[in-house]
Scaffold this active site. Sequence first.
Site, mmCIF file in Angstrom:
data_model
loop_
_atom_site.group_PDB
_atom_site.id
_atom_site.type_symbol
_atom_site.label_atom_id
_atom_site.label_comp_id
_atom_site.label_asym_id
_atom_site.label_seq_id
_atom_site.Cartn_x
_atom_site.Cartn_y
_atom_site.Cartn_z
ATOM 1 N N CYS A 158 11.113 3.657 -1.191
ATOM 2 C CA CYS A 158 12.133 2.445 -1.052
ATOM 3 C C CYS A 158 12.488 2.371 -2.390
ATOM 4 C CB CYS A 158 11.550 1.188 -0.557
ATOM 5 S SG CYS A 158 12.662 0.133 -0.299
ATOM 6 N N HIS A 161 -0.174 16.204 7.971
ATOM 7 C CA HIS A 161 -0.909 16.389 8.933
ATOM 8 C C HIS A 161 -0.847 17.933 9.272
ATOM 9 C CE1 HIS A 161 -1.169 12.252 9.935
ATOM 10 N NE2 HIS A 161 0.234 12.306 9.980
ATOM 11 N N SER A 193 5.938 2.064 0.073
ATOM 12 C CA SER A 193 6.278 3.386 0.734
ATOM 13 C C SER A 193 4.810 4.238 0.993
ATOM 14 C CB SER A 193 6.839 4.234 -0.306
ATOM 15 O OG SER A 193 8.120 3.576 -0.780
#
Length: 268
Positions: A146, A123, A118
Amino acid sequence: MNLTPKQRIELHGFNNLTKSLSFNMYDICYTKTKAEREAYIDYIDEQYNAERLTKILKTVTDIIGAHILNIAKQDYDPQGASVTILVSEGPVHEEHIEALDESPGPIPNIVVGALDKSHITVHTYPEYHPDDGISTFRADIDVSTCGEISPLKALNYLIHSFETDVMTIDYRVRGFTRDVTGHKLFIDHEINSIQNYIPDEIQTQYDMIDVNVYQENIFHTKCKLREFDLNQYLFGYTKNQLSEEEQADITKRLVIEMDEIFYGKNMT
């Protein structure tokens, strides 16, 4: 929801459902002059530099019970920053919280489950409008896991980590896993709204709209602050230093900016 052993689904192998949370936050400010715009950008770059963003994502990693494999971080010139953390399954310790419970997750430092293969990324995008005097800071956070744990458990902490006027939140479950008979499972927990994972005290502060595609396991919630206080959007001074006409004009510009982001379209 606390499941008994009989209620739990016995799987064939590893639970490889991918659960992805995308959280976009917007901070909006009125900056009248070029100097104010530059000062606001400098403030944002200092508040949300790569080092601080890394600390936020490390806490998210703890909340979802992951083990950090690698961290890549970068501050950009002239502005903005990015951080990416690759994570793998980590040990569950301290206080255990049911991974599939439909409730807001913790704010700090409680491990709630395990996951594998994972990543977590952030950002930032500071920008401004050269004519209207509006400066906007956007941060995009993605938490992809996951296994059993849902990244929605980190949403409460993320909301508390940023100054947010408008939020857009997406959650999607992809792929499938199988039970021991080979029957495919395309989702392994009940969910009818992302709002179930947002605390009541946060919900009272925001107007919220859901756009969900239940049959595709796609959930979308957008939020906009209800209360408007002009002083919260002025950088370096207060509304008492403005005429009533200036206050009304700036308020109109800010409200239009927030509405356009909230509804996702330009308004006249």
